[in-house]
Design a protein around this motif. Structure first.
Motif, PDB file in Angstrom:
ATOM      1  N   LYS A 104      -7.091  10.884   0.381  1.00 38.47           N
ATOM      2  CA  LYS A 104      -6.947   9.624   1.109  1.00 38.47           C
ATOM      3  C   LYS A 104      -7.744   9.664   2.412  1.00 38.47           C
ATOM      4  CE  LYS A 104      -4.043   8.019  -1.864  1.00 38.47           C
ATOM      5  NZ  LYS A 104      -4.554   7.049  -2.847  1.00 38.47           N
ATOM      6  N   ASP A 117      -8.176   4.018   2.988  1.00 39.57           N
ATOM      7  CA  ASP A 117      -6.955   3.632   2.264  1.00 39.57           C
ATOM      8  C   ASP A 117      -5.904   3.106   3.225  1.00 39.57           C
ATOM      9  OD1 ASP A 117      -7.565   4.886  -0.516  1.00 39.57           O
ATOM     10  OD2 ASP A 117      -8.091   6.418   0.957  1.00 39.57           O
ATOM     11  N   SER A 118      -5.996   3.528   4.469  1.00 39.07           N
ATOM     12  CA  SER A 118      -5.095   3.066   5.527  1.00 39.07           C
ATOM     13  C   SER A 118      -5.892   3.042   6.823  1.00 39.07           C
ATOM     14  CB  SER A 118      -3.887   3.997   5.642  1.00 39.07           C
ATOM     15  OG  SER A 118      -4.318   5.328   5.842  1.00 39.07           O
ATOM     16  N   ASN A 133      -7.796   7.868   6.166  1.00 38.76           N
ATOM     17  CA  ASN A 133      -7.162   7.016   7.176  1.00 38.76           C
ATOM     18  C   ASN A 133      -8.209   6.700   8.245  1.00 38.76           C
ATOM     19  OD1 ASN A 133      -4.857   5.769   8.507  1.00 38.76           O
ATOM     20  ND2 ASN A 133      -4.983   7.461   9.965  1.00 38.76           N
ATOM     21  N   ARG A 158     -11.179  -1.032   5.738  1.00 35.95           N
ATOM     22  CA  ARG A 158     -10.790  -1.017   4.316  1.00 35.95           C
ATOM     23  C   ARG A 158     -12.032  -1.137   3.445  1.00 35.95           C
ATOM     24  NH1 ARG A 158      -5.375  -1.497   2.854  1.00 35.95           N
ATOM     25  NH2 ARG A 158      -6.282  -0.720   0.923  1.00 35.95           N
ATOM     26  N   GLY A 203       0.820  -1.205   0.000  1.00 32.70           N
ATOM     27  CA  GLY A 203       0.000   0.000   0.000  1.00 32.70           C
ATOM     28  C   GLY A 203       0.849   1.248   0.000  1.00 32.70           C
TER      29      GLY A 203
END
Ligand SMILES: Cc1cc2nc3c(=O)[nH]c(=O)nc-3n(C[C@H](O)[C@H](O)[C@H](O)COP(=O)(O)O)c2cc1C
Length: 386
Positions: free
Chosen positions: A342, A364-365, A344, A359, A63
């Motif tokens: 993104k 994305d994280s 998180n 997820r 990733g």
């Protein structure tokens, strides 16, 4: 749980944890390796002799985090990793994203001990719902730390002065192994008599101080009190927009992520995205922070001692539903607006299934603070599950 030692020992003060920690498995992970904490006055710019490896060189990169390749986009958010000893231990335990606890432009004291209590919501699954009456009526908090764990987080965002945290953050960055990223976190400091312009400038100054450590990215905490009781900076999207504008002017191309608390209204959340990502100042959001609740002891009295501490942020298992909801709504707004940023996902991750749920919701994280404190093997367990 008598033989179990979280790497941040909640039975000791923040100061003792800063000086003596980490504990338990994280302390073991640091043994036999070169010290990375620069407690002396040695200059931190230029050649570093502190490079250490995390023993993860053979792991496949699966990733990215704000453009940086990472083995697994999973780690620990701002909070329990107090200095470079903690972040380095986290890297060695397989957490590929290690967030350096939120720093400020000036030294800032911690709320009195205790800061962490176990929190026991009434519902069968131990969850707390944003906006529910329970949050204002009182939730039981004590020292009975049961799994799945939920805790109070009443620190007041303490910080060392920049002359202490800058060299230490540089050492922390240098200690990341292959496929690992040190994530600096910062926030502005509102002090008595400060104008709004000065408050905005304080954010920009702190961001510049972070760039001087060699950081490749940073997270700005907006889930901190702004004006008045229970009003957070992230509840004012237009002000966050102005702040990120000022920060961006200082940090140039370095990616900026904004940490958000739970925002109930879709309209407010969309305005947050438009005022930041829409202006090219922000590349991602990290969410959620704690959920505020009134905490009471078994007799119904205030659980944490001192004025202004009748309420505290709650994190861990109790807030996973709220975190997943926020991530899903943010992902829907990303889709609707066709913007590229993104997400998180943070909040109540205590198992590999929770990582996967975030997820699937669009993150994305993913990061875990409370879950990782009570399970130093969490990153390894998630990797083993994939
Ligand atoms: C001990 C502790 C200290 C924290 N300090 C900070 C902080 O300084 N800055 C910040 O943005 N969030 C801080 N947080 C919030 C976490 O980053 C995270 O958003 C929250 O705990 C929810 O995640 P969790 O359920 O995995 O704990 C802290 C959390 C904990 C447990």
């Amino acid at each position: 749980m008598s033989d179990f030692e979280p790497f941040y020992d909640v039975k000791h003060s923040y100061e003792d944890n800063y000086e003596q920690g980490p504990f338990g498995a994280f302390a073991e992970a640091l043994k036999g390796a070169p010290s990375v904490v620069s407690g002396d006055s040695s200059p931190y710019k230029g050649e570093s002799e502190k490079k250490t490896t995390a023993g993860t060189a053979e792991e496949p990169v699966s990733g990215t985090f704000l453009g940086q390749p990472v083995n697994l986009p999973f780690g620990i958010p701002a909070g329990p990793l107090l200095n470079s000893r903690y972040t380095t231990a986290a890297f060695r335990m397989g957490f590929d994203l290690a967030t350096y606890k939120t720093v400020r432009s000036r030294a800032w004291g911690c709320n009195p001990f205790p800061n962490v209590l176990a929190v026991h919501p009434k519902s069968a699954d131990g969850s707390l719902t944003p906006g529910s009456a329970e949050l204002d009526e009182g939730v039981l908090a004590d020292t009975n730390y049961e799994q799945p764990i939920s805790i109070s987080n009443s620190f007041g965002v303490p910080s060392q002065s920049p002359d202490v945290w800058q060299p230490d953050m540089h050492a922390a960055i240098e200690a990341a192994g292959p496929g690992q990223v040190l994530v600096p976190s910062f926030q502005g400091s509102r002090v008595e008599g400060m104008s709004e312009e000065e408050y905005i400038a304080d954010h920009a100054t702190t961001a510049r101080l972070i760039t001087e450590t060699g950081a490749k990215l940073m997270v700005m905490n907006t889930s901190c009190p702004n004006e008045g009781h229970n009003r957070l900076l992230c509840h004012n999207p237009l002000l966050v927009g102005r702040i990120t504008e000022a920060v961006k002017q200082e940090i140039g191309d370095i990616p900026l992520m904004v940490k958000l608390a739970y925002i109930p209204s879709d309209d407010d959340l969309e305005l947050m995205v438009r005022s930041t990502v829409g202006h090219g100042t922000v590349q991602g959001f990290s969410t959620i922070n704690t959920i505020s609740a009134k905490l009471v002891d078994a007799n119904g009295n205030q659980a944490l001692p001192g004025a202004g501490r009748d309420r505290s942020g709650v994190c861990g298992n109790a807030i996973r539903g709220a975190g997943l909801d926020m991530v899903a709504r943010l992902a829907a707004i990303r889709e609707k607006l066709g913007l590229d940023f993104k997400i998180n996902g943070v909040g109540g991750v205590v198992s590999p299934a929770d990582y996967q749920a975030y997820r699937n919701a669009g993150a994305d994280s993913v990061m875990s603070a409370t879950g990782a404190m009570w399970d130093a093997e969490l990153a390894r367990r998630i990797k083993a599950s994939l």
